[in-house]
Design an enzyme around this catalytic site. Structure first.
Site, PDB file in Angstrom:
ATOM      1  N   GLY A 152       4.886   7.564   1.848  1.00  0.00           N
ATOM      2  CA  GLY A 152       5.759   6.754   0.854  1.00  0.00           C
ATOM      3  C   GLY A 152       4.978   5.385   0.622  1.00  0.00           C
ATOM      4  O   GLY A 152       3.835   5.326   1.361  1.00  0.00           O
ATOM      5  N   GLY A 158       1.057  -1.208  -0.168  1.00  0.00           N
ATOM      6  CA  GLY A 158       0.123   0.055  -0.037  1.00  0.00           C
ATOM      7  C   GLY A 158       0.872   1.041  -0.090  1.00  0.00           C
ATOM      8  O   GLY A 158       2.235   0.886  -0.251  1.00  0.00           O
ATOM      9  N   GLY A 178       0.974   5.744   1.583  1.00  0.00           N
ATOM     10  CA  GLY A 178       0.325   6.812   2.421  1.00  0.00           C
ATOM     11  C   GLY A 178       0.986   7.834   2.260  1.00  0.00           C
ATOM     12  O   GLY A 178       1.656   8.301   1.338  1.00  0.00           O
ATOM     13  N   ASP A 228      -1.660  12.314  12.124  1.00  0.00           N
ATOM     14  CA  ASP A 228      -2.368  11.769  10.848  1.00  0.00           C
ATOM     15  C   ASP A 228      -2.938  10.477  11.341  1.00  0.00           C
ATOM     16  O   ASP A 228      -2.814   9.524  10.652  1.00  0.00           O
ATOM     17  CB  ASP A 228      -1.519  11.298   9.813  1.00  0.00           C
ATOM     18  CG  ASP A 228      -2.135  11.059   8.555  1.00  0.00           C
ATOM     19  OD1 ASP A 228      -3.332  11.531   8.384  1.00  0.00           O
ATOM     20  OD2 ASP A 228      -1.519  10.887   7.310  1.00  0.00           O
TER      21      ASP A 228
END
Length: 674
Positions: free
Chosen positions: A389, A384, A386, A501
């Protein structure tokens, strides 16, 4: 209750914990009670204070050690001079913490006591009574189910503890001082205290542990002793000399001295007195005599704002060429042996495709870029991406799986990058993802983490057609685990870490669905700014606290806000913003806040769970979430309080519907950014 009876006296332990000795024929006649003679523990109903007519003051006295109940050095006492404040004392002579004076509903330095100070649902109520014959403080707890105690422990801190039956252990509710290093003589003489919530003591150069056995058991109060006696100043090669300790909070018992504005004169002034043990010079000269106590290493954010450097006086023999030549020889020998062993180890590891691992820095492995390419099969299996990176799956020796994050947009040089990563490597908590290693080679910056087989939380909340349904109990434990992890980052690390975050994509799940907060500390590595946040938040901007929009300073309460928005998604098991077929939008946090205020909770349950849901936990979670997303950061709870509420230790009332929810709803357009 239990009773021990003699011919004339009966001893009774009441349900309050008070041991009472009373007349056997009339138990209302109390001859003695333990509430008048505290040890290290203060129970609800006990009066802690002072008598005004014939004395009779009560005080808390710590144990000598955690296993020795003999009276120790630390105590809590109501100001004998007549004010309404309590003092934490060392050796009954040195005050190092005060509660502040009573201000009607709390003590000024202990706002957690007062419902009006942002803790409206605290289970504790404190009272201060200033009567004609005595002044005292007493407290009680709401309900009969909560078992609690206030203890001054052997380390000199006050701890309020509550018993959690499900965990079968005492849980810390509140403590003071917040930092162990603020306790007077926490590390004894001639030592330095490093730490935040927990203290780490070490002897200054030229000193060693006074009693090594006690030191190894965690008792540092006896401090350190000189390895060599001072020689005095006689203008010979055997004159005492100084070494410098930088970035510390200086001892408080300094003596000012006019030294004609120079470091040299300040040094000579110290050498001229046999009792002088240290000096410091900035705009003026400060001298210290006798023991040096309470030297504290400054955290990175405090350097330059307080404290400074101090020169410690040592015997000349501590600086002799012979001594350090011998030390250098030892260092060279050890280094040679270490290099030889490293070569052998690297040769062995090379047989397992691990040859490009360079060394161990603290608890972290430093990898060459070629090694990372090998263990990820040239970054072929992407897990995945984000804000910082992309993430790739990898395998190291013996098939251990890892996750490799390739950082993008980094702004630091290699030395600073290694320093920051080394700090992140020391962070340890069951609900935080563990950093195993890193790569810093040319322009490449990569981080190697433990691998989480159940991926991230968003897959189970937001992609339910592709993943099994998480039970309510699992989701609730995930919410609690994330709260514990954030509490650790905010208050238990050496330096406070703000995540910036928090969202489901950054919550990873182990094989048993234990939540792990990921990407903490990376904002400092990469250099987070507001525009970057706006371009990396998935779905909507609803995770951002209002202070991001206002451009004001960001604190831990921004993480609290983001956690609250994510908690709503855990409850509803879907995105907070949901688009209907007619292009209108449902905003779950607004609906939940309004339903809570109206007392209608049935619409908040995830319908797929059917009856397998704890309605009380759902209500509690929604109340916490609404509290976390209040517009003003001062109105939001700390993550420590969130943990206590979710654990059922603290009740929470229905909070007002935040004004920003309606505004955000009016201005938001749902755009899927995946």
């Amino acid at each position: 209750m239990k009773a021990i009876t003699s011919s004339s006296i009966v001893g009774v332990i009441l349900d309050t914990g008070n041991l009472v000795l009373a007349d056997a024929s009339n138990t209302s006649i109390i001859m003695w009670q333990s509430f008048d003679h505290f040890g290290n523990t203060w129970l609800p109903g006990g009066k802690l204070g002072r008598g005004k007519l014939i004395g009779g003051s009560t005080r808390l006295v710590a144990w000598k050690t955690f296993s020795d109940p003999a009276p120790g050095l630390f105590s809590v006492v109501l100001d004998p001079n007549g004010t309404s404040q309590f003092f934490l004392m060392w050796n009954s002579t040195q005050q190092y913490t005060t509660s502040g004076n009573w201000i009607g509903d709390s003590f000024s330095n202990m706002p957690e006591m007062a419902p009006t100070n942002g803790y409206p649902n605290s289970m504790y109520t404190f009272y201060y009574v200033d009567g004609a014959s005595e002044s005292y403080c007493v407290y009680d707890v709401k309900g009969d189910e909560l078992t609690t105690r206030l203890v001054v422990d052997a380390t000199g801190r006050i701890n309020v503890l509550t018993w959690t039956e499900s965990a079968k252990k005492w849980i810390l509710y509140w403590s003071a001082p917040k930092k162990q290093c603020e306790v007077y003589m926490s590390c004894g003489s001639f030592s330095i205290c490093t730490g935040n919530a927990l203290a780490s003591c070490s002897c200054l150069r030229g000193f060693s542990e006074q009693y090594q056995g006690q030191w190894l058991q965690g008792d540092h109060t006896q401090g350190c002793k000189r390895n060599a006696a001072l020689q005095g100043s006689n203008n010979s090669s055997r004159s005492d000399k100084f070494y410098t300790v930088v970035d510390v909070e200086l001892p408080s018992n300094e003596h000012n001295f006019v030294a004609e504005g120079s470091t040299q004169n300040c040094e000579l002034a110290c050498l001229s007195s046999h009792d002088c043990t240290a000096y410091s010079f900035s705009s003026s000269c400060s001298l210290w005599y006798g023991d040096l106590i309470n030297i504290q290493a400054l955290s990175s954010d405090a350097i330059g704002t307080k404290g400074g450097s101090i020169q410690i006086r040592l015997a000349a023999s501590e600086f002799s060429d012979r001594k350090y030549t011998r030390k250098l020889a030892i260092i060279i020998t050890v280094a040679t042996i270490s290099v030889a062993l490293a070569v052998v180890a690297l040769a062995f590891v090379a047989m397992k495709r691990f040859t490009e691992v360079l060394l161990v820095e603290g608890s972290l492995m430093a990898f060459r870029y070629q090694a990372v390419q090998n263990l990820t099969k040239n970054f072929s299996n992407k897990l995945g991406g984000g804000a910082f990176g992309s993430v790739y799956k990898g395998s190291v020796a013996e098939g251990t799986m890892v996750a490799v994050k390739k950082l993008e947009g980094f702004r630091q040089g290699e030395k600073q990058f290694r320093a920051e990563v080394s700090t992140l490597g020391t962070v340890r908590h069951v609900n935080l993802i563990r950093l195993l290693g890193f790569c810093s080679e040319r322009s490449h910056r990569l981080l190697i983490y433990e691998y989480m087989p159940n991926a991230s939380l968003d897959r189970y909340l937001l992609q339910r057609t592709q993943q099994p349904l998480l039970s309510w109990s699992t989701r609730y434990q995930i919410a609690l685990g994330v709260a514990r992890g954030l509490h650790y980052l905010h208050e238990r690390c050496r330096d406070c870490i703000i995540h910036y975050d928090i969202k489901p994509e950054n919550i990873l799940l182990s094989d048993t669905f234990v939540p792990k907060v990921a990407d903490f500390g990376l904002a400092k590595l990469v250099g987070r700014d507001f525009s970057r946040v706006l371009t990396t938040v998935r779905g909507t901007l609803g995770y951002l606290a209002p202070e991001w929009i206002a451009g004001t300073a960001i604190t831990t309460k921004a993480d609290v806000y983001s956690y609250g928005m994510m908690l709503f998604e855990i409850v509803s098991c879907t995105r907070n913003v949901r688009q209907r077929h007619d292009n209108t939008v449902d905003f779950f946090p607004l609906m939940a806040a309004m339903k809570l205020s109206e007392g209608e909770l049935q619409d908040l349950f995830d319908t797929q769970l059917g009856c397998n849901v704890d309605a009380a936990e759902v209500e509690r979670a929604c109340k916490v979430a609404c509290w976390c997303i209040q517009d003003e950061e001062g109105a939001r709870p700390s993550m420590a309080t969130v943990v206590q509420v979710l654990e059922g230790l603290v009740e929470v009332n229905v909070q007002p519907v935040p004004r920003s929810l309606k505004l955000l709803m009016d201005q938001s357009t749902y755009v899927e950014l995946s």
